[in-house]
Design a protein around this motif. Structure first.
Motif, PDB file in Angstrom:
ATOM      1  N   GLY A   1       1.119  -1.207  -0.327  1.00  0.00           N
ATOM      2  CA  GLY A   1      -0.100  -0.421  -0.243  1.00  0.00           C
ATOM      3  C   GLY A   1       0.779   1.550  -0.125  1.00  0.00           C
ATOM      4  N   VAL A   2       1.761   1.145  -0.966  1.00  0.00           N
ATOM      5  CA  VAL A   2       3.182   2.857  -1.146  1.00  0.00           C
ATOM      6  C   VAL A   2       2.047   3.333  -1.996  1.00  0.00           C
ATOM      7  N   SER A   3       1.914   4.758  -1.222  1.00  0.00           N
ATOM      8  CA  SER A   3       1.526   6.274  -2.554  1.00  0.00           C
ATOM      9  C   SER A   3       2.739   7.446  -2.098  1.00  0.00           C
ATOM     10  N   TYR A   4       3.251   7.561  -3.662  1.00  0.00           N
ATOM     11  CA  TYR A   4       3.754   9.363  -3.437  1.00  0.00           C
ATOM     12  C   TYR A   4       3.592   9.661  -4.635  1.00  0.00           C
ATOM     13  N   THR A   5       3.611  10.812  -4.708  1.00  0.00           N
ATOM     14  CA  THR A   5       4.245  11.678  -5.674  1.00  0.00           C
ATOM     15  C   THR A   5       5.042  12.515  -6.167  1.00  0.00           C
ATOM     16  N   LEU A   6       5.693  12.258  -7.240  1.00  0.00           N
ATOM     17  CA  LEU A   6       7.029  13.360  -7.426  1.00  0.00           C
ATOM     18  C   LEU A   6       7.047  14.267  -8.181  1.00  0.00           C
ATOM     19  N   ASP A   7       7.317  15.360  -8.526  1.00  0.00           N
ATOM     20  CA  ASP A   7       7.354  16.384  -9.800  1.00  0.00           C
ATOM     21  C   ASP A   7       9.098  16.349  -9.843  1.00  0.00           C
ATOM     22  N   ALA A   8       9.086  16.777 -10.998  1.00  0.00           N
ATOM     23  CA  ALA A   8      10.261  17.108 -12.044  1.00  0.00           C
ATOM     24  C   ALA A   8      10.975  18.068 -11.027  1.00  0.00           C
ATOM     25  N   GLY A   9      12.279  17.900 -11.239  1.00  0.00           N
ATOM     26  CA  GLY A   9      12.936  18.742 -10.276  1.00  0.00           C
ATOM     27  C   GLY A   9      13.216  18.538  -8.972  1.00  0.00           C
ATOM     28  N   LYS A  10      11.604  17.687  -8.626  1.00  0.00           N
ATOM     29  CA  LYS A  10      12.284  17.238  -6.943  1.00  0.00           C
ATOM     30  C   LYS A  10      13.241  16.000  -6.506  1.00  0.00           C
ATOM     31  N   THR A  11      13.425  16.544  -5.623  1.00  0.00           N
ATOM     32  CA  THR A  11      14.265  14.721  -5.202  1.00  0.00           C
ATOM     33  C   THR A  11      12.956  14.115  -4.003  1.00  0.00           C
ATOM     34  N   LEU A  12      12.910  12.933  -3.588  1.00  0.00           N
ATOM     35  CA  LEU A  12      12.106  12.168  -2.698  1.00  0.00           C
ATOM     36  C   LEU A  12      13.247  11.455  -2.099  1.00  0.00           C
TER      37      LEU A  12
ATOM     38  N   LYS B   1      20.207  20.705 -14.591  1.00  0.00           N
ATOM     39  CA  LYS B   1      21.131  20.836 -15.668  1.00  0.00           C
ATOM     40  C   LYS B   1      19.665  20.240 -16.754  1.00  0.00           C
ATOM     41  N   SER B   2      18.482  18.766 -16.145  1.00  0.00           N
ATOM     42  CA  SER B   2      17.861  18.189 -16.811  1.00  0.00           C
ATOM     43  C   SER B   2      16.389  18.874 -16.051  1.00  0.00           C
ATOM     44  N   ASN B   3      16.112  18.848 -15.118  1.00  0.00           N
ATOM     45  CA  ASN B   3      15.318  18.773 -14.502  1.00  0.00           C
ATOM     46  C   ASN B   3      14.862  17.734 -14.195  1.00  0.00           C
ATOM     47  N   SER B   4      15.420  17.324 -13.622  1.00  0.00           N
ATOM     48  CA  SER B   4      14.877  15.309 -13.543  1.00  0.00           C
ATOM     49  C   SER B   4      14.383  15.250 -12.238  1.00  0.00           C
ATOM     50  N   ALA B   5      13.716  14.608 -11.898  1.00  0.00           N
ATOM     51  CA  ALA B   5      13.295  14.202 -10.591  1.00  0.00           C
ATOM     52  C   ALA B   5      14.005  12.628 -10.365  1.00  0.00           C
ATOM     53  N   ILE B   6      15.148  12.607  -8.850  1.00  0.00           N
ATOM     54  CA  ILE B   6      15.267  12.040  -7.409  1.00  0.00           C
ATOM     55  C   ILE B   6      14.927  10.839  -6.680  1.00  0.00           C
ATOM     56  N   ILE B   7      14.733  10.160  -7.183  1.00  0.00           N
ATOM     57  CA  ILE B   7      14.148   9.260  -5.332  1.00  0.00           C
ATOM     58  C   ILE B   7      15.488   8.597  -5.102  1.00  0.00           C
ATOM     59  N   MET B   8      16.168   8.944  -3.771  1.00  0.00           N
ATOM     60  CA  MET B   8      17.140   8.987  -3.308  1.00  0.00           C
ATOM     61  C   MET B   8      16.852   7.525  -1.828  1.00  0.00           C
ATOM     62  N   ILE B   9      16.981   6.826  -2.318  1.00  0.00           N
ATOM     63  CA  ILE B   9      17.027   5.109  -1.102  1.00  0.00           C
ATOM     64  C   ILE B   9      17.840   4.774  -0.317  1.00  0.00           C
ATOM     65  N   THR B  10      17.918   5.254   0.767  1.00  0.00           N
ATOM     66  CA  THR B  10      19.641   5.297   1.550  1.00  0.00           C
ATOM     67  C   THR B  10      18.685   4.617   3.484  1.00  0.00           C
ATOM     68  N   HIS B  11      20.158   4.853   3.815  1.00  0.00           N
ATOM     69  CA  HIS B  11      19.869   4.658   5.450  1.00  0.00           C
ATOM     70  C   HIS B  11      20.396   5.868   6.221  1.00  0.00           C
ATOM     71  N   ASP B  12      21.131   7.007   5.211  1.00  0.00           N
ATOM     72  CA  ASP B  12      21.574   8.161   5.712  1.00  0.00           C
ATOM     73  C   ASP B  12      20.665   9.246   5.882  1.00  0.00           C
ATOM     74  N   LEU B  13      20.329   9.627   7.040  1.00  0.00           N
ATOM     75  CA  LEU B  13      18.974  10.483   6.898  1.00  0.00           C
ATOM     76  C   LEU B  13      19.652  11.736   6.929  1.00  0.00           C
ATOM     77  N   GLY B  14      21.562  12.132   6.861  1.00  0.00           N
ATOM     78  CA  GLY B  14      21.957  12.829   6.339  1.00  0.00           C
ATOM     79  C   GLY B  14      22.174  13.897   5.409  1.00  0.00           C
ATOM     80  N   VAL B  15      22.494  12.448   4.583  1.00  0.00           N
ATOM     81  CA  VAL B  15      22.053  12.780   2.646  1.00  0.00           C
ATOM     82  C   VAL B  15      20.359  13.125   2.613  1.00  0.00           C
ATOM     83  N   VAL B  16      19.992  12.576   2.672  1.00  0.00           N
ATOM     84  CA  VAL B  16      18.610  12.785   3.018  1.00  0.00           C
ATOM     85  C   VAL B  16      18.159  14.094   3.334  1.00  0.00           C
ATOM     86  N   ALA B  17      18.175  14.216   4.073  1.00  0.00           N
ATOM     87  CA  ALA B  17      18.206  16.096   5.151  1.00  0.00           C
ATOM     88  C   ALA B  17      19.080  17.099   4.391  1.00  0.00           C
TER      89      ALA B  17
END
Length: 379
Positions: free
Chosen positions: A52-63, A230-246
């Motif tokens: 039951g995973v839900s989320y949205t991701l816009d161009a140029g944004k990082t989740l 440069k390309s206005n791409s979107a990024i999904i960052m899967i990590t255990h490193d909360l510092g990188v996420v912040a």
């Protein structure tokens, strides 16, 4: 064996892809995941890996997607890419839309035109993700020839530049070598170069800096951010490193036992967390340099994640939650929308989320008070 979709619906498709269309997508989120469920049917039972995973991701944004190992982070990404073996996997519900079109119902031929081209992934294990019998240059040039129509010489020259881009020394020489001649960190950089090769709309980075030292980590993160600008791409960052996420993310999804437990802007989730599991993740990290120099004890989350075959009743986190009540054991919590300081949606899957009195500080005081009364009574 069928990859990427249920075997019964392997030929079903309700659209075609125009992979040459790289114009900005303005009709909604670039990527939208809607109540996605991916289960694995095994001899021991049904593994509810994504539930039951839900989320949205816009161009140029990082989740940023965070959570303990086994929480379903990587399986969610592999499902979007159409890389789950069907069987034993089976999509039990939900959908995932890229540019408004379903990735779940797309034919494999259509997915091949998208995978590695418009949606690319940096895989978690660089030691096994490269083909040991092909030179690194061949593996970097292949997606350029397939998706970009480059000739062999042009693709090879671009592969050299990609290695230089990710900081591999002597790229003209290293491009001719095999994966076993690279260290683990260098293989990770090759995987990053391969994912960036076609300037994807969506880059899924699954623990991209795990095998890298701190200096290279910073360089790679900077490279990803430059590519995004440069390309206005979107990024999904899967990590255990909360510092990188912040540092990188605009929004954060916290997952536990295959389910999302909190979602919101990075400021809301980090500074106003509303789920006890998120409190636990934050509390298990050193907060200041003094914590490190004085070797202060960290506060781990007690217990272990549950079996995804036999999930606890009610809230999956209740066996490990020090603040759990009777309702937590009996009922699965609904998604609660919480007031947001950023104007974005901030939700938590907790019975008590949104209650102004339900804060970590108040709950710790309540626990301490209960402990004192118990000790006095026993004495």
């Amino acid at each position: 064996m069928v990859f990427g979709k249920n075997k019964d619906n392997a030929q079903t498709s309700d659209h075609t892809w125009d992979v040459s269309d790289t114009s900005p997508y303005t009709d909604g989120p670039l990527l939208e995941v809607q109540d996605l469920k991916m289960y694995f049917h095994t001899r021991d039972g049904v593994v509810k890996a994504v539930n039951g995973v839900s989320y949205t991701l816009d161009a140029g944004k990082t989740l940023g997607i965070v959570g303990e190992s086994g929480s379903g982070k990587s399986v969610t990404a592999m499902t979007l890419m159409g890389l789950i073996n069907m069987p034993p996997g089976k999509i039990e519900g939900g959908d995932a839309l890229y540019r408004g079109k379903s990735l779940i119902t797309a034919k494999e031929e259509a997915m091949r035109s998208i995978r590695g081209n418009r949606i690319a992934m940096i895989f978690q294990d660089p030691m096994t993700s490269l083909n040991p019998v092909y030179k690194v240059g061949h593996q970097l040039a292949e997606p350029l020839r397939i998706h970009k129509g480059m000739k062999k010489k042009e693709a090879w020259a671009h592969a050299v530049e990609l290695l230089r881009l990710v900081g591999i020394p002597s790229p003209e020489q290293r491009v001719k070598e095999y994966p076993h001649q690279f260290s683990g960190g260098m293989r990770q950089r090759v995987m990053i170069a391969m994912a960036l090769a076609c300037d994807p709309d969506v880059l899924i980075a699954d623990e991209p800096t795990t095998a890298l030292d701190v200096t290279i980590q910073a360089q790679i993160i900077q490279l990803m951010e430059e590519m995004q600008k440069k390309s206005n791409s979107a990024i999904i960052m899967i990590t255990h490193d909360l510092g990188v996420v912040a540092d990188m993310a605009d929004d954060v999804l916290v997952m536990y036992a295959g389910r999302p437990v909190e979602f919101g802007s990075v400021n809301d989730v980090f500074y106003k967390p509303s789920h006890p599991y998120t409190w636990g993740l934050m509390g298990s990290l050193p907060r200041t340099a003094q914590d490190l120099t004085e070797k202060s004890d960290l506060q781990p989350i007690e217990g272990l994640p549950p079996s995804l075959i036999d999930l606890p009743s009610g809230c999956s986190f209740h066996p490990r939650c020090p603040y759990a009540k009777e309702i937590c054991q009996q009922e699965v919590p609904d998604v609660v929308t919480i007031g947001s300081s950023s104007g974005k949606t901030h939700t938590a899957n907790c019975h008590f989320a949104g209650d102004p009195n339900f804060t970590k500080e108040n709950m710790e005081k309540e626990l301490l008070s209960t402990k004192v009364l118990t000790e006095e009574r026993d004495a």
